[in-house]
Write a protein that holds these residues in place. Structure first.
Motif, PDB file in Angstrom:
ATOM      1  N   LYS A  81       0.829  -1.218   0.000  1.00 41.45           N
ATOM      2  CA  LYS A  81       0.000   0.000   0.000  1.00 41.45           C
ATOM      3  C   LYS A  81       0.856   1.257   0.000  1.00 41.45           C
ATOM      4  CE  LYS A  81      -4.656   0.164   0.404  1.00 41.45           C
ATOM      5  NZ  LYS A  81      -5.482  -0.599   1.338  1.00 41.45           N
ATOM      6  N   THR A  82       1.857   1.272   0.932  1.00 41.98           N
ATOM      7  CA  THR A  82       2.694   2.466   1.035  1.00 41.98           C
ATOM      8  C   THR A  82       3.481   2.684  -0.253  1.00 41.98           C
ATOM      9  OG1 THR A  82       4.151   1.019   2.268  1.00 41.98           O
ATOM     10  CG2 THR A  82       3.075   2.772   3.516  1.00 41.98           C
ATOM     11  N   GLU A 106       2.349   7.017  -6.487  1.00 43.87           N
ATOM     12  CA  GLU A 106       1.319   7.969  -6.920  1.00 43.87           C
ATOM     13  C   GLU A 106       1.716   9.400  -6.588  1.00 43.87           C
ATOM     14  OE1 GLU A 106      -2.549   6.956  -5.435  1.00 43.87           O
ATOM     15  OE2 GLU A 106      -2.555   5.103  -6.601  1.00 43.87           O
ATOM     16  N   LYS A 107       2.204   9.581  -5.365  1.00 42.04           N
ATOM     17  CA  LYS A 107       2.549  10.948  -4.929  1.00 42.04           C
ATOM     18  C   LYS A 107       3.751  11.480  -5.710  1.00 42.04           C
ATOM     19  CE  LYS A 107      -0.778  11.173  -2.200  1.00 42.04           C
ATOM     20  NZ  LYS A 107      -1.989  11.709  -2.796  1.00 42.04           N
ATOM     21  N   TRP A 123       1.227   4.214  -2.759  1.00 45.11           N
ATOM     22  CA  TRP A 123       0.980   5.596  -2.344  1.00 45.11           C
ATOM     23  C   TRP A 123       2.168   6.474  -2.732  1.00 45.11           C
ATOM     24  CZ3 TRP A 123       3.399   8.981   1.026  1.00 45.11           C
ATOM     25  CH2 TRP A 123       2.658  10.127   1.409  1.00 45.11           C
TER      26      TRP A 123
END
Lengths: 284, 244
Positions: free
Chosen positions: A2-3, A9-10, A6
């Motif tokens: 998940k991280t 994406e960021k 994330w």
């Protein structure tokens, strides 16, 4: 996991934002550098003044505005019909084999450095114009022709997209109703693709008005309002590029102000194109 | 060092020679134009500024070192029968008062004059030496941003006239006489040809030891011989360091 997602994406978001930030920084910088002199000289004086002698305190860019407009319109008169005809041919008429040769050739046209266009212009085109049409050869006409060829790939590829986006059913319907192929093109496909073609022309305009190197070489750069196609002129871009290396003080600010005007022109053209893009889907 | 694009080629050549003979810090040469060179010297961005025109009265605070002189030649197409003009005629042409070749003894035709952009050292020197204070170069002349481009146009246009550095004149164009004096190395050296300009090296106040070493190198007999070989006019060692 998940991280990691994330994070990716960021990171991508950050990269996308940095492109926008760069645009904003450039715009802010050009405006900060360029607007004070416009305010000091008076906007009217700056935009409509006909005397440009920056080392002697005269900052009128009217001849350059007219020069840019002339050269750009000239380029579009050449690239518009030619580009559209080429796109129609490629999409509707050309046999596959021919299209496969023409398409990459046009892409190649976009890849030629502008200084090469300028060089060909000064060595081949300028003497031709001088000998057959008169004047010094370095002229609005020479710049228009060179620019016309340079913006062709833009006009062709975007018009091509517009033509290809017209649903096949339109053409089939027209043919079924007894239209000839040519009638189907002129009466159905072209009208349906019109918004996209307008965008092609407007983006071509944007490219033409911003081109610098090739224009400097063939336009003559004389600071006067051209009286005809065979007269030399100076464009906004060539004014900046010619003098920036040497300029200091007010002169430098005046060149940035020239940049502000150019920026406005291009913003205007691009928003026009964006507006048309919004209405791109052909309506029945 | 940074500045005049007219001085740049010879400065680069001398810098290479200098670095070959002297160990120690490298000498970097950049262009940008005379005005940029003067600004760079004033701001300290360059240890040595290069200017191919005299400093203006408001450009103070710099020490000048004369490195060489350069002649500016007027060039026309080789097929143009005009081979000599007076200074007054040249002033007339570039100010836009004289527009036809037949008015200055040539065959019938409109004159296309080519000038350099505002801020160019060559233009600055031409304005100072030919145009004088009262007359300006007409704004409707063709403007080119390099010696090469100006020369290329004159080489193809039988009606064109331009001014370029004498060292850059090639056989594709014809250099013409001014007030009856043909621009040659000799006439420029002995001063009979009037259109010459200084190549100045500039430092802000006293030069740094590193800059001083290069400034001394430039006026050695060997360097001055190189300058002469490249088509510029050497200066005698006594003529240097005129001070600001």
């Amino acid at each position: 996991m998940k991280t990691k997602e994330w994070l990716i994406e960021k990171t991508l978001l950050l990269m996308a934002l940095s492109a926008v930030a760069m645009l904003a920084l450039i715009a802010i910088f050009v405006f900060i550098e360029g607007t004070p002199i416009m305010a000091r000289e008076g906007l009217g004086h700056f935009l409509l003044g006909r005397k440009w002698a920056p080392t002697k305190g005269s900052f009128g860019i009217f001849p350059m505005i007219v020069g840019s407009v002339w050269v750009t319109i000239g380029a579009l008169v050449i690239a518009g019909p030619l580009g559209l005809a080429c796109a129609v041919f490629l999409v509707e008429i050309a046999p596959r084999k021919v299209a496969d040769i023409v398409r990459p050739a046009i892409q190649l046209l976009a890849g030629i450095p502008s200084v090469v266009y300028g060089f060909v212009g000064i060595v081949v085109l300028v003497p031709l114009i001088r000998e057959h049409l008169g004047g010094p050869g370095l002229s609005v006409l020479a710049a228009s022709i060179i620019l016309g060829v340079m913006v062709l790939p833009t006009v062709i590829s975007i018009s091509q997209d517009a033509l290809e986006a017209v649903p096949r059913t339109y053409k089939e319907g027209a043919l079924a109703l007894g239209c000839t192929h040519w009638q189907a093109i002129t009466r159905v496909i072209l009208p349906a693709a019109r918004p996209g073609i307008t965008v092609a022309i407007v983006l071509g305009l944007g490219r033409a008005i911003g081109e610098t190197m090739a224009v400097i070489m063939v336009v003559g750069n004389a600071v006067k309002v051209p009286a005809g196609l065979l007269d030399p002129a100076r464009t906004l871009t060539s004014n900046i590029a010619l003098e920036m290396a040497y300029a200091g003080g007010d002169h430098r600010e005046a060149l940035f102000a020239t940049g502000v005007v150019l920026f406005m022109f291009i913003m205007l053209l691009n928003s026009l194109a964006a507006l048309r893009f919004g209405r791109r889907r052909p309506s029945p | 060092m940074a500045g005049s694009t007219s001085i740049q080629p010879i400065a680069e050549l001398l810098a290479d020679r200098y670095m070959a003979q002297h160990a120690g810090p490298a000498v970097e040469v950049q262009g940008g134009g005379s005005s940029a060179g003067i600004r760079a010297a004033l701001s300290g961005a360059a240890e040595i500024g290069m200017s191919s025109r005299q400093l203006k009265p408001e450009e103070t605070g710099l020490k000048e070192y004369l490195m060489a002189r350069d002649a500016i030649a007027l060039i026309v197409h080789p097929g143009n029968p005009v081979r000599s003009l007076t200074k007054e005629q040249v002033r007339g042409i570039f100010s836009g008062r004289v527009q036809r070749w037949e008015a200055v003894g040539g065959r019938s035709g409109a004159i296309t004059f080519i000038t350099r952009e505002e801020g160019s050292g060559t233009r600055g020197a031409f304005e100072e030496l030919v145009m004088g204070k009262e007359t300006e170069i007409a704004p409707d002349g063709i403007v080119q941003d390099s010696t090469g481009a100006a020369r290329a146009i004159v080489a193809t246009d039988p009606d064109a006239i331009a001014y370029i550095s004498l060292g850059m004149v090639t056989p594709e164009v014809a250099a013409i006489a001014l007030d009856g004096v043909q621009p040659t190395h000799e006439s420029a050296t002995d001063g009979t040809y009037a259109l010459t300009r200084p190549f100045l090296l500039l430092t802000k106040g006293e030069p740094t030891p590193k800059a001083r070493a290069f400034l001394d190198f430039v006026v050695t007999p060997e360097s001055q011989a190189t300058i002469a070989e490249e088509g510029y006019i050497p200066v005698k060692p006594a003529g240097r360091g005129s001070g600001a």
